[in-house]
Design a protein around this motif. Structure first.
Motif, PDB file in Angstrom:
ATOM      1  N   ARG A  73       0.864  -1.182   0.000  1.00 60.67           N
ATOM      2  CA  ARG A  73       0.000   0.000   0.000  1.00 60.67           C
ATOM      3  C   ARG A  73       0.897   1.226   0.000  1.00 60.67           C
ATOM      4  NH1 ARG A  73      -3.478   0.914   4.550  1.00 60.67           N
ATOM      5  NH2 ARG A  73      -4.693   2.252   3.167  1.00 60.67           N
ATOM      6  N   GLN A  74       0.928   1.913  -1.104  1.00 65.24           N
ATOM      7  CA  GLN A  74       1.839   3.044  -1.213  1.00 65.24           C
ATOM      8  C   GLN A  74       1.189   4.321  -0.721  1.00 65.24           C
ATOM      9  OE1 GLN A  74       3.650   3.230  -5.155  1.00 65.24           O
ATOM     10  NE2 GLN A  74       5.223   1.837  -4.406  1.00 65.24           N
ATOM     11  N   GLY A  75       2.013   5.163  -0.121  1.00 65.57           N
ATOM     12  CA  GLY A  75       1.539   6.444   0.387  1.00 65.57           C
ATOM     13  C   GLY A  75       2.702   7.236   0.953  1.00 65.57           C
ATOM     14  N   ARG A  76       2.550   8.529   1.008  1.00 72.07           N
ATOM     15  CA  ARG A  76       3.605   9.404   1.509  1.00 72.07           C
ATOM     16  C   ARG A  76       3.913   9.092   2.972  1.00 72.07           C
ATOM     17  NH1 ARG A  76       4.941  15.107   0.344  1.00 72.07           N
ATOM     18  NH2 ARG A  76       3.360  14.977  -1.284  1.00 72.07           N
ATOM     19  N   LEU A  77       5.207   8.971   3.296  1.00 74.94           N
ATOM     20  CA  LEU A  77       5.633   8.747   4.668  1.00 74.94           C
ATOM     21  C   LEU A  77       5.775  10.080   5.393  1.00 74.94           C
ATOM     22  CD1 LEU A  77       8.385   5.985   4.252  1.00 74.94           C
ATOM     23  CD2 LEU A  77       5.977   5.687   4.882  1.00 74.94           C
ATOM     24  N   SER A  78       5.401  10.079   6.658  1.00 76.67           N
ATOM     25  CA  SER A  78       5.589  11.246   7.515  1.00 76.67           C
ATOM     26  C   SER A  78       6.862  11.129   8.338  1.00 76.67           C
ATOM     27  CB  SER A  78       4.395  11.408   8.459  1.00 76.67           C
ATOM     28  OG  SER A  78       3.180  11.384   7.754  1.00 76.67           O
ATOM     29  N   GLN A  79       7.322   9.894   8.552  1.00 77.14           N
ATOM     30  CA  GLN A  79       8.506   9.670   9.379  1.00 77.14           C
ATOM     31  C   GLN A  79       9.299   8.495   8.827  1.00 77.14           C
ATOM     32  OE1 GLN A  79       9.103  11.858  11.576  1.00 77.14           O
ATOM     33  NE2 GLN A  79      10.370  11.093  13.233  1.00 77.14           N
ATOM     34  N   LEU A  80      10.623   8.670   8.774  1.00 75.44           N
ATOM     35  CA  LEU A  80      11.562   7.612   8.407  1.00 75.44           C
ATOM     36  C   LEU A  80      12.738   7.709   9.363  1.00 75.44           C
ATOM     37  CD1 LEU A  80      12.783   5.415   6.499  1.00 75.44           C
ATOM     38  CD2 LEU A  80      13.698   7.308   5.128  1.00 75.44           C
ATOM     39  N   GLU A  81      12.982   6.655  10.138  1.00 77.02           N
ATOM     40  CA  GLU A  81      14.043   6.671  11.143  1.00 77.02           C
ATOM     41  C   GLU A  81      14.888   5.408  11.044  1.00 77.02           C
ATOM     42  OE1 GLU A  81      12.952   7.698  15.189  1.00 77.02           O
ATOM     43  OE2 GLU A  81      11.034   8.452  14.459  1.00 77.02           O
ATOM     44  N   ALA A  82      16.202   5.617  10.820  1.00 73.08           N
ATOM     45  CA  ALA A  82      17.128   4.489  10.762  1.00 73.08           C
ATOM     46  C   ALA A  82      18.200   4.577  11.838  1.00 73.08           C
ATOM     47  CB  ALA A  82      17.785   4.432   9.386  1.00 73.08           C
ATOM     48  N   SER A  83      18.100   5.567  12.712  1.00 78.41           N
ATOM     49  CA  SER A  83      19.172   5.812  13.687  1.00 78.41           C
ATOM     50  C   SER A  83      19.155   4.848  14.865  1.00 78.41           C
ATOM     51  CB  SER A  83      19.093   7.253  14.211  1.00 78.41           C
ATOM     52  OG  SER A  83      17.825   7.520  14.774  1.00 78.41           O
ATOM     53  N   TRP A  84      18.106   4.033  14.974  1.00 77.69           N
ATOM     54  CA  TRP A  84      18.083   3.027  16.031  1.00 77.69           C
ATOM     55  C   TRP A  84      19.058   1.914  15.692  1.00 77.69           C
ATOM     56  CZ3 TRP A  84      15.670   3.832  20.558  1.00 77.69           C
ATOM     57  CH2 TRP A  84      14.757   4.893  20.586  1.00 77.69           C
ATOM     58  N   THR A  85      19.526   1.195  16.689  1.00 75.31           N
ATOM     59  CA  THR A  85      20.596   0.216  16.495  1.00 75.31           C
ATOM     60  C   THR A  85      20.197  -0.915  15.554  1.00 75.31           C
ATOM     61  OG1 THR A  85      21.351   0.669  18.749  1.00 75.31           O
ATOM     62  CG2 THR A  85      22.194  -1.311  17.694  1.00 75.31           C
ATOM     63  N   VAL A  86      18.971  -1.357  15.603  1.00 65.39           N
ATOM     64  CA  VAL A  86      18.570  -2.554  14.864  1.00 65.39           C
ATOM     65  C   VAL A  86      17.513  -2.258  13.803  1.00 65.39           C
ATOM     66  CG1 VAL A  86      17.569  -4.863  15.071  1.00 65.39           C
ATOM     67  CG2 VAL A  86      19.108  -4.000  16.847  1.00 65.39           C
ATOM     68  N   ASN A  87      16.521  -1.446  14.131  1.00 62.76           N
ATOM     69  CA  ASN A  87      15.325  -1.352  13.295  1.00 62.76           C
ATOM     70  C   ASN A  87      15.208  -0.031  12.546  1.00 62.76           C
ATOM     71  OD1 ASN A  87      14.440  -3.891  14.241  1.00 62.76           O
ATOM     72  ND2 ASN A  87      13.528  -2.947  16.054  1.00 62.76           N
ATOM     73  N   ILE A  88      14.409  -0.088  11.485  1.00 62.05           N
ATOM     74  CA  ILE A  88      14.029   1.095  10.722  1.00 62.05           C
ATOM     75  C   ILE A  88      12.532   1.290  10.918  1.00 62.05           C
ATOM     76  CG2 ILE A  88      13.882   2.108   8.416  1.00 62.05           C
ATOM     77  CD1 ILE A  88      16.220   0.042   7.762  1.00 62.05           C
ATOM     78  N   PHE A  89      12.145   2.515  11.209  1.00 64.07           N
ATOM     79  CA  PHE A  89      10.748   2.822  11.515  1.00 64.07           C
ATOM     80  C   PHE A  89      10.187   3.775  10.477  1.00 64.07           C
ATOM     81  CE2 PHE A  89       7.662   5.740  13.460  1.00 64.07           C
ATOM     82  CZ  PHE A  89       6.718   4.846  13.958  1.00 64.07           C
ATOM     83  N   THR A  90       8.958   3.495  10.033  1.00 65.60           N
ATOM     84  CA  THR A  90       8.247   4.420   9.149  1.00 65.60           C
ATOM     85  C   THR A  90       6.830   4.624   9.674  1.00 65.60           C
ATOM     86  OG1 THR A  90       7.256   2.812   7.606  1.00 65.60           O
ATOM     87  CG2 THR A  90       9.528   3.489   7.182  1.00 65.60           C
TER      88      THR A  90
END
Length: 276
Positions: A73-90
């Protein structure tokens, strides 16, 4: 007299030479990429780029393409975070859903963020201990969502804490066990990890929050600003010559300067931030 003049001239040359050296930027690599929307970097220097449809591309610290993730399901992201040690959050406000991926862009968990106690999530960010911070505009509350149990475990009514605020939250970010709220046209508000208000920074930002050590890092009027979020003291560093970048990310190895059309990669040791 001549000896004194020689010493003064030598001192001036050394000072100028030191300034020139510390203000030098040597670009390492460049990623030309159309329609860049969000950029994040992990602590190893891998770069993650989201476009306007929510597709995420991964590059190494030298700018080489590594991988891509395209959501069903495509859509504009409001948040993208890769600075955590293990995970990437959107997180997507439009879709009202979050996703957590591993370092190879494989989905670990994804879900609608709306549930019994969250009705209109306007901003969200990943926190410690399996929680997601959510600002729920329906009741103006900052909430902790345990995403493994899909349960709201704590909430703080911000309209009671920040009584004179319009509470138009642009972004939430957890950093060093503190939660930073960027409120449009008002400033950056800092809470502890139990959502108790600590202080505010009187700085209006329309950019994504970026941190390095004890500093909030941003670009303003052609300069990089490092604002210590404890003391409020600012340090200014000139951008590279001919740079029109509006966004910056810093980690122990790299400095990224980027805009919607390209990402410039610098080794941190080859920038004025080398000793920061």
């Amino acid at each position: 007299m001549m000896t004194r003049m020689f010493l003064v001239l030598t001192s001036m040359l050394l000072t100028f030479g030191g300034f020139a050296q510390t203000s030098t930027w040597n670009q390492h690599a460049n990623i030309p990429l159309e329609r860049i929307h969000l950029v994040s970097m992990d602590n190893q220097g891998f770069i993650f780029v989201a476009n306007l449809e929510g597709n995420i591309s991964q590059f190494d610290r030298d700018g080489n393409f590594q991988n891509i993730f395209s959501p069903s399901r495509q859509g504009r992201l409001s948040q993208l975070e890769a600075s955590w040690t293990v995970n990437i959050f959107t997180f997507s406000t439009d879709l009202q859903e979050y996703r957590i991926l591993d370092r190879f862009l494989n989905p670990i968990t994804e879900n609608k963020i709306q549930q019994d106690n969250i009705f209109l999530a306007k901003a969200a960010t990943l926190g410690n201990n399996n929680i997601i911070w959510v600002f729920d505009e329906s009741d103006f509350s900052l909430k902790q969502l345990d995403y493994r149990r899909n349960l709201v475990i704590q909430q703080q009514p911000l309209n009671l804490v920040l009584k004179n605020s319009d509470l138009e939250i642009i972004e939430i970010k957890e950093y060093q066990n503190m939660v930073f709220l960027n409120i449009k046209n008002e400033g950056v508000y800092i809470f502890d990890n139990q959502a108790n208000f600590i202080r505010s920074l009187p700085i209006v930002l329309d950019l994504k929050l970026s941190f390095w050590k004890n500093n909030l890092v941003f670009i303003s009027k052609g300069e990089i600003i490092l604002m210590n979020f404890q003391s409020g003291i600012q340090e200014k560093i000139p951008l590279p010559a001919n740079s029109n970048s509006k966004n910056i990310l810093v980690n122990p190895n790299s400095v990224l300067l980027f805009d919607p059309g390209q990402i410039s990669i610098y080794k941190k040791e080859d920038t004025p931030l080398r000793d920061k």
